[in-house]
Design an enzyme around this catalytic site. Structure first.
Site, PDB file in Angstrom:
ATOM      1  N   GLU A 101      10.362  61.739  40.313  1.00  8.68           N
ATOM      2  CA  GLU A 101       9.326  60.943  41.274  1.00  8.68           C
ATOM      3  C   GLU A 101       8.034  61.080  41.291  1.00  8.68           C
ATOM      4  OE1 GLU A 101      12.542  60.021  44.933  1.00  8.68           O
ATOM      5  OE2 GLU A 101      11.347  61.790  45.150  1.00  8.68           O
ATOM      6  N   HIS A 159       4.809  54.272  52.068  1.00  2.44           N
ATOM      7  CA  HIS A 159       5.656  54.048  51.020  1.00  2.44           C
ATOM      8  C   HIS A 159       5.345  52.897  49.892  1.00  2.44           C
ATOM      9  CE1 HIS A 159       9.049  54.372  48.001  1.00  2.44           C
ATOM     10  NE2 HIS A 159       9.163  55.308  48.453  1.00  2.44           N
ATOM     11  N   ARG A 214       1.758  58.985  46.014  1.00  2.00           N
ATOM     12  CA  ARG A 214       1.890  57.690  46.751  1.00  2.00           C
ATOM     13  C   ARG A 214       0.772  57.122  47.238  1.00  2.00           C
ATOM     14  NH1 ARG A 214       7.224  59.046  49.935  1.00  2.00           N
ATOM     15  NH2 ARG A 214       8.685  59.225  48.001  1.00  2.00           N
ATOM     16  N   HIS A 248       6.070  55.073  56.381  1.00  2.00           N
ATOM     17  CA  HIS A 248       7.152  55.737  55.589  1.00  2.00           C
ATOM     18  C   HIS A 248       7.307  57.198  56.199  1.00  2.00           C
ATOM     19  CE1 HIS A 248      10.562  56.824  53.116  1.00  2.00           C
ATOM     20  NE2 HIS A 248       9.663  57.709  52.453  1.00  2.00           N
ATOM     21  N   ARG A 282       2.183  63.853  51.370  1.00  2.02           N
ATOM     22  CA  ARG A 282       3.401  64.486  51.094  1.00  2.02           C
ATOM     23  C   ARG A 282       3.768  64.144  49.534  1.00  2.02           C
ATOM     24  NH1 ARG A 282       9.279  62.925  51.653  1.00  2.02           N
ATOM     25  NH2 ARG A 282       8.167  61.131  52.152  1.00  2.02           N
TER      26      ARG A 282
HETATM   27  P1  FAD Z   1      15.211  62.610  61.505  1.00  2.00           P
HETATM   28  O1  FAD Z   1      16.136  62.828  60.225  1.00  2.00           O
HETATM   29  O2  FAD Z   1      14.432  61.273  61.504  1.00  2.00           O
HETATM   30  O3  FAD Z   1      16.184  62.727  62.764  1.00  2.00           O
HETATM   31  C1  FAD Z   1      15.415  62.555  64.122  1.00  2.00           C
HETATM   32  C2  FAD Z   1      16.578  62.906  64.988  1.00  2.00           C
HETATM   33  O4  FAD Z   1      15.722  62.942  66.435  1.00  2.00           O
HETATM   34  C3  FAD Z   1      17.448  61.896  65.398  1.00  2.00           C
HETATM   35  O5  FAD Z   1      18.813  62.074  65.489  1.00  2.00           O
HETATM   36  C4  FAD Z   1      17.071  61.014  66.559  1.00  2.00           C
HETATM   37  O6  FAD Z   1      17.966  60.197  67.429  1.00  2.00           O
HETATM   38  C5  FAD Z   1      16.464  61.916  67.349  1.00  2.00           C
HETATM   39  N1  FAD Z   1      15.639  61.793  68.409  1.00  2.00           N
HETATM   40  C6  FAD Z   1      14.271  61.254  68.272  1.00  2.00           C
HETATM   41  N2  FAD Z   1      13.719  61.316  69.462  1.00  2.00           N
HETATM   42  C7  FAD Z   1      14.511  61.575  70.363  1.00  2.00           C
HETATM   43  C8  FAD Z   1      14.717  61.677  71.872  1.00  2.00           C
HETATM   44  N3  FAD Z   1      13.855  61.254  72.632  1.00  2.00           N
HETATM   45  N4  FAD Z   1      15.959  62.092  72.424  1.00  2.00           N
HETATM   46  C9  FAD Z   1      16.781  62.526  71.655  1.00  2.00           C
HETATM   47  N5  FAD Z   1      16.871  62.446  70.408  1.00  2.00           N
HETATM   48  C10 FAD Z   1      15.856  61.772  69.778  1.00  2.00           C
HETATM   49  N6  FAD Z   1      12.505  62.736  52.305  1.00  2.00           N
HETATM   50  C11 FAD Z   1      13.075  63.058  51.149  1.00  2.00           C
HETATM   51  O7  FAD Z   1      12.765  64.580  51.151  1.00  2.00           O
HETATM   52  N7  FAD Z   1      13.726  62.438  50.098  1.00  2.00           N
HETATM   53  C12 FAD Z   1      14.017  61.271  50.067  1.00  2.00           C
HETATM   54  O8  FAD Z   1      14.843  60.892  49.291  1.00  2.00           O
HETATM   55  C13 FAD Z   1      13.469  60.579  51.472  1.00  2.00           C
HETATM   56  N8  FAD Z   1      14.038  59.294  51.271  1.00  2.00           N
HETATM   57  C14 FAD Z   1      13.726  58.632  52.604  1.00  2.00           C
HETATM   58  C15 FAD Z   1      14.221  57.239  52.931  1.00  2.00           C
HETATM   59  C16 FAD Z   1      13.919  56.438  54.223  1.00  2.00           C
HETATM   60  C17 FAD Z   1      14.400  55.109  54.031  1.00  2.00           C
HETATM   61  C18 FAD Z   1      13.018  57.191  55.107  1.00  2.00           C
HETATM   62  C19 FAD Z   1      12.925  56.593  56.414  1.00  2.00           C
HETATM   63  C20 FAD Z   1      12.619  58.486  54.846  1.00  2.00           C
HETATM   64  C21 FAD Z   1      13.124  59.095  53.727  1.00  2.00           C
HETATM   65  N9  FAD Z   1      12.704  60.582  53.609  1.00  2.00           N
HETATM   66  C22 FAD Z   1      12.773  61.301  52.447  1.00  2.00           C
HETATM   67  C23 FAD Z   1      11.905  61.311  54.499  1.00  2.00           C
HETATM   68  C24 FAD Z   1      13.058  62.306  55.152  1.00  2.00           C
HETATM   69  O9  FAD Z   1      14.120  61.471  55.238  1.00  2.00           O
HETATM   70  C25 FAD Z   1      12.632  62.523  56.580  1.00  2.00           C
HETATM   71  O10 FAD Z   1      11.382  63.003  56.768  1.00  2.00           O
HETATM   72  C26 FAD Z   1      13.621  63.537  57.168  1.00  2.00           C
HETATM   73  O11 FAD Z   1      15.089  63.062  56.803  1.00  2.00           O
HETATM   74  C27 FAD Z   1      13.548  63.686  58.490  1.00  2.00           C
HETATM   75  O12 FAD Z   1      14.349  64.720  59.068  1.00  2.00           O
HETATM   76  P2  FAD Z   1      14.199  65.031  60.611  1.00  2.00           P
HETATM   77  O13 FAD Z   1      15.585  66.066  60.763  1.00  2.00           O
HETATM   78  O14 FAD Z   1      13.148  65.825  60.870  1.00  2.00           O
HETATM   79  O15 FAD Z   1      14.196  63.856  61.514  1.00  2.00           O
HETATM   80  C1  SIN Z   2      12.245  57.418  47.890  1.00  2.00           C
HETATM   81  O1  SIN Z   2      13.400  57.530  47.622  1.00  2.00           O
HETATM   82  O2  SIN Z   2      11.490  56.676  47.548  1.00  2.00           O
HETATM   83  C2  SIN Z   2      11.830  58.393  49.155  1.00  2.00           C
HETATM   84  C3  SIN Z   2      11.417  59.572  48.663  1.00  2.00           C
HETATM   85  C4  SIN Z   2      10.717  60.356  49.932  1.00  2.00           C
HETATM   86  O3  SIN Z   2      10.290  59.603  50.626  1.00  2.00           O
HETATM   87  O4  SIN Z   2      10.521  61.487  49.810  1.00  2.00           O
END
Ligand code: FAD
Ligand code: SIN
Length: 529
Positions: A117, A239, A285, A346, A381
């Site tokens: 990437e 993104h 990005r 994103h 990032r």
């Molecule tokens: P999240 O996975 O967002 O989880 C948040 C949790 O908090 C959820 O369970 C939600 O219900 C809960 N929550 C929020 N507010 C409350 C509340 N008030 N009360 C109770 N629960 C609450 N990153 C990479 O490294 N590689 C990738 O390939 C990649 N692809 C991505 C693709 C997409 C479409 C997106 C949107 C992001 C991507 N990212 C990627 C970024 C990465 O996915 C996220 O930064 C990461 O998964 C965040 O994880 P987290 O556990 O911090 O939060």
């Molecule tokens: C993607 O697959 O382009 C998302 C990767 C990322 O947000 O780190």
């Protein structure tokens, strides 16, 4: 675990069940009772939707130093190098553990298949086709679901943290648990020895975002109200390639597509990225998103196009099978035609100020994953470093939590609903929500200026006043608490942007186009308490 129907107590309260929350739960469960809360289902997280993969050094041709240097370069001078090193060096072990617990990463000739990437100088992204987040979530859930010490509360939304200062106990501010809204509209009071926020990002502050609905910045807003500092909130990562389509506006077209050879073109088929950066489509990005934004404005176009045909049909259908299938459902065939794309909000590089263990300004409160700002990402990032950060932080956080002296759960007061009055005029939740998102998109997007930020702040203040006048007099609901958090998040993003008088990484201001010699974090201190 339960004290009464509306009061619970536990050793560890974890709010959020994405990658960060799930791993923290499975690490802590052998040592005590865990309550794991999410406000939707286990699918409603950014983690579930992650496509491209997880970065980590898994090949002899790669090195930790190279991953560190790529992360520092993307971060535009603002990464905290000690944090970068602490997270990168743990990546290999974390990926090995994911394999052990059953994550079905793609393999080639017996080894992990690594994709590429933007900003990475090597192939170093482990992936499960183009649905890596789901594969990781399922593996983590398989550890969490059967554990007798973990009580899972789905469809439960955290409203606010309970702190000792707020309830007038102790000199030092300490987190004692949280108030949680259950699906019946009742507020549970959960008292906990240690509370972990793993609530993800805040993409919903913008009109166009790749994020799921849950990303309304709740954790950051709760932490701010409880007295935590927040850091670098102006750095919103757009993104470059989200689908531009009426029915699929938030669908992401993974950066791995560009890593495998897809090119950005305009409507006439002209490839434009080599004019902006020698790394072309694989530049970081911020550079790619700004180039697309610039071309759209210059040409008066609604979108640019991602041409995946150079990857070849067989490879598209194999590696990118989910994206390919979803596009076909929308009537678009990426094996034969360029796909319309626009940049969309994103990832939030800033968040609750925390160290690499997730420790915040408040005793007993940790913040991990996207909701935290550790200094790993700096001003931008590096792709696929986020899942890595979530999992490494969850691991470090659990270790730190278990080192804390054991103390009894402190009794806390129930939710006070005494100020509620009979409903007069209902606040326009959807209208306010739309207005915030439109304001942020038009005034606080990829390119900013002093005047745009001032205008946005004025609009936000009106909305916040309206919410403040309404909030405590009316029964809390999930959409109301999200609106309140979204408005606060927007305000904090604008304040942070106003404090940065330079352009760096993801923050670009037409009034300050230069980059200062001295890099500094933007830290907002909460005067909540
Ligand atoms: P999240 O996975 O967002 O989880 C948040 C949790 O908090 C959820 O369970 C939600 O219900 C809960 N929550 C929020 N507010 C409350 C509340 N008030 N009360 C109770 N629960 C609450 N990153 C990479 O490294 N590689 C990738 O390939 C990649 N692809 C991505 C693709 C997409 C479409 C997106 C949107 C992001 C991507 N990212 C990627 C970024 C990465 O996915 C996220 O930064 C990461 O998964 C965040 O994880 P987290 O556990 O911090 O939060
Ligand atoms: C993607 O697959 O382009 C998302 C990767 C990322 O947000 O780190």
């Amino acid at each position: 675990m339960s004290v009464s129907a509306k009061q619970l107590k536990t050793d560890f309260l974890i709010i959020g069940s994405g990658a960060a929350g799930l791993l923290a739960a499975s690490r802590l469960a052998p040592h005590g009772q865990v309550i794991l809360v999410n406000k939707g289902t286990f699918q409603d997280s950014s983690t579930w939707y992650a496509q491209g993969g997880i970065a980590g050094v898994s090949s002899d041709k790669d090195s930790f130093e190279s991953h560190v240097q790529d992360t520092l370069a993307a971060g535009a001078g603002l990464c905290h190098e000690d944090v970068v090193r602490a997270i990168v060096r743990h990546g290999t072990e974390i990926i090995d553990e994911l394999v052990e617990i059953g994550t079905l990463f793609d393999r080639k000739n017996g080894a992990l298949h690594l994709t590429r990437e933007g900003g990475h100088s090597s192939r170093r992204i482990a992936h499960a086709k183009d649905a890596t987040g789901r594969a990781i979530s399922e593996a983590l859930l398989s550890q969490v679901a059967p554990h007798a010490n973990i009580q899972r509360l789905e469809q439960h939304a955290a409203i606010d943290l309970i702190t000792s200062r707020r309830i007038g106990k102790y000199q030092q501010n300490r987190c004692l648990g949280a108030y949680i809204l259950n699906p019946d509209g009742e507020v549970l009071t959960i008292a906990a020895k240690q509370t972990i926020l793993a609530t993800g990002g805040a993409g919903k502050v913008y009109l166009y975002t790749s994020n799921p609905h849950a990303a309304s910045g709740d954790g950051i807003a709760m932490a701010w109200r409880a007295g935590c500092s927040v850091m670098n909130l102006e750095f919103i990562q757009f993104h470059p390639t989200c689908l531009f389509h009426r029915q699929g506006s938030n669908m992401l077209l993974s950066e791995a597509l560009r890593g495998e050879g897809a090119q950005l073109v305009d409507q006439q088929g002209r490839r434009f990225m080599p004019e902006y950066d020698e790394r072309a489509e694989l530049a970081p990005r911020d550079i790619v998103a700004r180039a697309i934004d610039y071309e759209m404005k210059k040409q008066g176009a609604d979108c640019m196009y991602l041409d995946a045909r150079p990857i070849g049909k067989t490879a598209i259908v194999d590696h990118f099978r989910n994206i390919h299938a979803r596009l076909l459902e929308l009537g678009l065939d990426m094996t034969t035609e360029p796909i319309p794309v626009v940049p969309a909000a994103h990832y939030l590089c800033g968040g609750i100020k925390a160290d690499v263990h997730g420790r915040t300004d408040i005793e007993g409160l940790y913040a991990i994953g996207e909701t935290a700002a550790t200094g790993l990402h700096g001003a931008n990032r590096l792709a696929s470093n986020s899942l890595l950060e979530c999992l490494v932080m969850a691991d470090y956080c659990a270790t730190d939590v278990l080192k804390q002296p054991d103390m009894p759960v402190c009794p806390v007061p129930c939710w006070d609903a005494s100020g509620i009055v009979p409903e007069t005029e209902r606040i326009q939740i959807k209208q306010n929500w739309d207005e915030i998102r439109a304001t942020m998109s038009h005034y606080v997007g990829i390119v900013r200026s002093n005047e745009r930020l001032r205008r946005a702040r004025r609009r936000l203040r009106l909305i916040q006043d309206e919410i403040a006048a309404y909030y405590w007099k009316h029964p809390v609901s999930q959409d109301l608490l999200e609106l309140r958090n979204l408005a606060l998040m927007a305000e904090l993003i604008i304040q942070s942007a106003q404090q940065r008088h330079e352009s760096r990484g993801l923050h670009y201001s037409t009034d300050y186009p230069h980059t200062d010699a001295q890099a500094r974090d933007t830290i907002l201190k909460s005067d909540a308490l």
